[in-house]
Design a protein around this motif. Structure first.
Motif, PDB file in Angstrom:
ATOM      1  N   HIS A   1      -7.991  -9.125  -9.828  1.00 50.97           N
ATOM      2  CA  HIS A   1      -8.112  -7.781 -10.392  1.00 50.97           C
ATOM      3  C   HIS A   1      -7.993  -6.666  -9.343  1.00 50.97           C
ATOM      4  N   CYS A   2      -7.705  -7.016  -8.096  1.00 49.38           N
ATOM      5  CA  CYS A   2      -7.602  -5.993  -7.038  1.00 49.38           C
ATOM      6  C   CYS A   2      -6.245  -5.291  -7.108  1.00 49.38           C
ATOM      7  N   GLU A   3      -6.079  -4.540  -8.180  1.00 53.19           N
ATOM      8  CA  GLU A   3      -4.796  -3.898  -8.483  1.00 53.19           C
ATOM      9  C   GLU A   3      -4.331  -2.983  -7.353  1.00 53.19           C
ATOM     10  N   GLU A   4      -5.264  -2.198  -6.801  1.00 49.53           N
ATOM     11  CA  GLU A   4      -4.897  -1.236  -5.760  1.00 49.53           C
ATOM     12  C   GLU A   4      -4.276  -1.914  -4.546  1.00 49.53           C
ATOM     13  N   VAL A   5      -4.841  -3.047  -4.141  1.00 48.55           N
ATOM     14  CA  VAL A   5      -4.337  -3.766  -2.970  1.00 48.55           C
ATOM     15  C   VAL A   5      -2.905  -4.238  -3.201  1.00 48.55           C
ATOM     16  N   TYR A   6      -2.624  -4.739  -4.402  1.00 50.62           N
ATOM     17  CA  TYR A   6      -1.285  -5.261  -4.688  1.00 50.62           C
ATOM     18  C   TYR A   6      -0.249  -4.134  -4.782  1.00 50.62           C
ATOM     19  N   VAL A   7      -0.658  -2.994  -5.336  1.00 54.36           N
ATOM     20  CA  VAL A   7       0.249  -1.839  -5.383  1.00 54.36           C
ATOM     21  C   VAL A   7       0.509  -1.342  -3.964  1.00 54.36           C
ATOM     22  N   TYR A   8      -0.550  -1.303  -3.155  1.00 51.91           N
ATOM     23  CA  TYR A   8      -0.451  -0.896  -1.743  1.00 51.91           C
ATOM     24  C   TYR A   8       0.546  -1.780  -0.990  1.00 51.91           C
ATOM     25  N   LEU A   9       0.430  -3.092  -1.158  1.00 53.94           N
ATOM     26  CA  LEU A   9       1.355  -4.018  -0.494  1.00 53.94           C
ATOM     27  C   LEU A   9       2.765  -3.881  -1.063  1.00 53.94           C
ATOM     28  N   GLY A  10       2.855  -3.587  -2.359  1.00 62.33           N
ATOM     29  CA  GLY A  10       4.160  -3.382  -2.977  1.00 62.33           C
ATOM     30  C   GLY A  10       4.858  -2.147  -2.417  1.00 62.33           C
ATOM     31  N   ILE A  11       4.091  -1.073  -2.228  1.00 58.92           N
ATOM     32  CA  ILE A  11       4.648   0.143  -1.617  1.00 58.92           C
ATOM     33  C   ILE A  11       5.159  -0.157  -0.220  1.00 58.92           C
ATOM     34  N   PHE A  12       4.386  -0.938   0.534  1.00 53.28           N
ATOM     35  CA  PHE A  12       4.794  -1.301   1.897  1.00 53.28           C
ATOM     36  C   PHE A  12       6.130  -2.048   1.894  1.00 53.28           C
ATOM     37  N   VAL A  13       6.267  -3.034   1.015  1.00 51.82           N
ATOM     38  CA  VAL A  13       7.491  -3.849   0.957  1.00 51.82           C
ATOM     39  C   VAL A  13       8.695  -2.995   0.563  1.00 51.82           C
ATOM     40  N   VAL A  14       8.535  -2.192  -0.494  1.00 50.02           N
ATOM     41  CA  VAL A  14       9.653  -1.367  -0.981  1.00 50.02           C
ATOM     42  C   VAL A  14      10.037  -0.319   0.061  1.00 50.02           C
TER      43      VAL A  14
END
Length: 476
Positions: free
Chosen positions: A264-277
């Motif tokens: 449920h740590c949505e923020e962390v996954y979005v954060y990592l997604g921003i980094f990758v993109v």
């Protein structure tokens, strides 16, 4: 307002400032540098004055929200003023305004500098400069809550200093939560120091760079930031910056083996997604024959800017507009709430996006009622309200600051990114304040404006705004 409890706690924190100054003092003695005397004198004065303030007896030990905000804002301002004394009194930074700018930049983990020759500064002062990042990264008052005995209600202090739209305790007691945060923070810092030393970085450099990485601040000990270190060290710092930009609750869940909650740590996954993109886009924009070099520098700079650290391996001001534009965008999104990073915070960006989506759906499906969730939990109306008010306050301060420093008549890109880089606690911007430049050329008015922006940005605006509010200092 309970003035006595405010004075008493400020006294305790002044003593803490003196204790922090002992580390560079000892380093000065070991390095045989005469500046240790200035550091020791400042430490002694802070401890004595703090002791006098602690003699004030408070009738009530309760700290309300207002007192929590005032204590937080005054503490960060005082730490910047006190921490600047060794730089100024030693002659390392001849102007007190410049010394305060450098120190405020350190404590707020901004990394903006006025120094023209970093490597000429005594090592004990370089250590103090980097140590301010580490102190400010997790928070001055969080350190006090973790290690200094106190019998006051502490939650409002933690709320005032902690980054993000809301603050949750990891465990029922605030002091235990603060201790857990600092235990994780310290362990990760020590691991980073050791890994950098193993990979060939000098011990002194490893300590200072690790303080800057852990606090996501960006002060180094070399004029070219991180550029002259090996690619291995640069890669380690890339990962380090990214790790310290993660919400520390994520690490607590891992330590406690609550792996189901990690889903449920949505923020962390979005954060990592921003980094990758962002890394992919910047790599494409700077590709010049070597894919590995492009990805290496792109990953480093994206990690550095989105976590608001501010280290650099290249002068990204010389890049094409597309990759520079990506870096400017992620200046604003920042890192996760509950991390040492700055910016608006990814959690707020998610909430803004979800509110826009909900508003659009309300027009197409008027009868539907959709709750906004973050990390698997419904977000209450008060959190949404403060999140939206935060954005308006942020834009207001940004506009006023932009106008004030515009009087210095630098180009538009320099002026715009100067405010962005200080309010979001990043450090380097573009133009005159890019990785190869600094803030030395700004006027005294502009520097104090940017000092305000750094402290306001680190404290999420409201403590500083409340400090200067007319109604704050009334007794009732």
């Amino acid at each position: 307002m309970n003035h006595r409890i405010v004075i008493q706690i400020i006294g305790k924190l002044m003593q803490l400032a003196g204790i922090f100054l002992l580390l560079p003092t000892i380093a000065g003695v070991l390095f045989g540098e005469k500046e240790f005397f200035v550091l020791a004198s400042t430490a002694a004065a802070a401890i004595v004055i703090g002791g006098v303030l602690r003699l004030v007896k408070a009738d009530k030990q309760r700290i309300r929200a207002r007192e929590g905000f005032i204590i937080t804002a005054v503490t960060w301002l005082l730490f910047s003023l006190i921490g600047a004394i060794p730089f100024f009194a030693s002659g390392a930074i001849p102007s007190y305004t410049d010394a305060v700018f450098e120190t405020a930049s350190g404590f707020t983990t901004t990394g903006a500098s006025i120094l023209l020759n970093i490597e000429a500064m005594p090592k004990c002062l370089l250590l103090w400069r980097s140590f301010t990042h580490w102190i400010g990264g997790m928070g001055i008052l969080v350190f006090m809550l973790a290690f200094v005995p106190s019998n006051v209600d502490e939650m409002n202090i933690m709320k005032a200093e902690s980054p993000g739209p809301s603050v949750e305790k990891m465990v029922p007691k605030v002091k235990e939560t603060a201790f857990i945060l600092y235990a994780i923070y310290t362990a990760l810092t020590l691991c980073l120091i050791i890994v950098l030393i193993i990979n060939g970085m000098p011990i002194f450099d490893s300590i200072c760079v690790s303080f800057g990485t852990a606090g996501t601040g960006g002060f180094g000990v070399r004029g070219d930031s991180i550029a002259s270190y090996s690619h291995a060290c640069q890669n380690i710092i890339t990962v380090g910056m990214l790790m310290f930009g993660v919400n520390f609750n994520f690490y607590y869940l891992i330590i406690m083996k609550k792996f189901k909650n990690l889903i449920h740590c949505e923020e962390v996954y979005v954060y990592l997604g921003i980094f990758v993109v962002a890394t992919a886009l910047v790599s494409f924009g700077i590709y010049n024959g070597s894919l590995l070099d492009a990805v290496h520098h792109a990953a480093f700079q994206v990690s550095s800017i989105m976590t608001t650290t501010g280290f650099a391996t290249v002068d990204f001001h010389t890049w094409m507009n597309m990759p520079k534009g990506i870096l400017v965008l992620i200046m604003f999104s920042g890192a996760c709430a509950g991390s040492t990073g700055g910016g608006l915070k990814v959690s707020r960006v998610i909430l803004y996006f979800k509110q826009v989506v909900r508003e659009i759906l309300s027009y197409t499906h008027p009868s539907s009622v959709k709750a906004i969730k973050l990390d698997g939990k419904a977000v209450n109306k008060d959190t949404l309200r403060t999140t939206n008010v935060f954005l308006m306050a942020y834009l207001l301060i940004y506009v006023v600051s932009f106008v004030l420093i515009s009087f210095d008549d630098f180009d538009l890109i320099t002026t715009f990114t100067s405010v962005a880089a200080t309010m979001n606690n990043i450090g380097p911007g573009l133009g005159v304040v890019g990785p190869a430049g600094n803030y030395a050329a700004y006027s005294i008015l502009a520097k104090w404006t940017l000092i305000f922006d750094m402290i306001a940005g680190r404290l999420e605006l409201f403590p500083v705004l409340i400090l200067f509010s007319v109604g704050t200092w009334r007794r009732k």
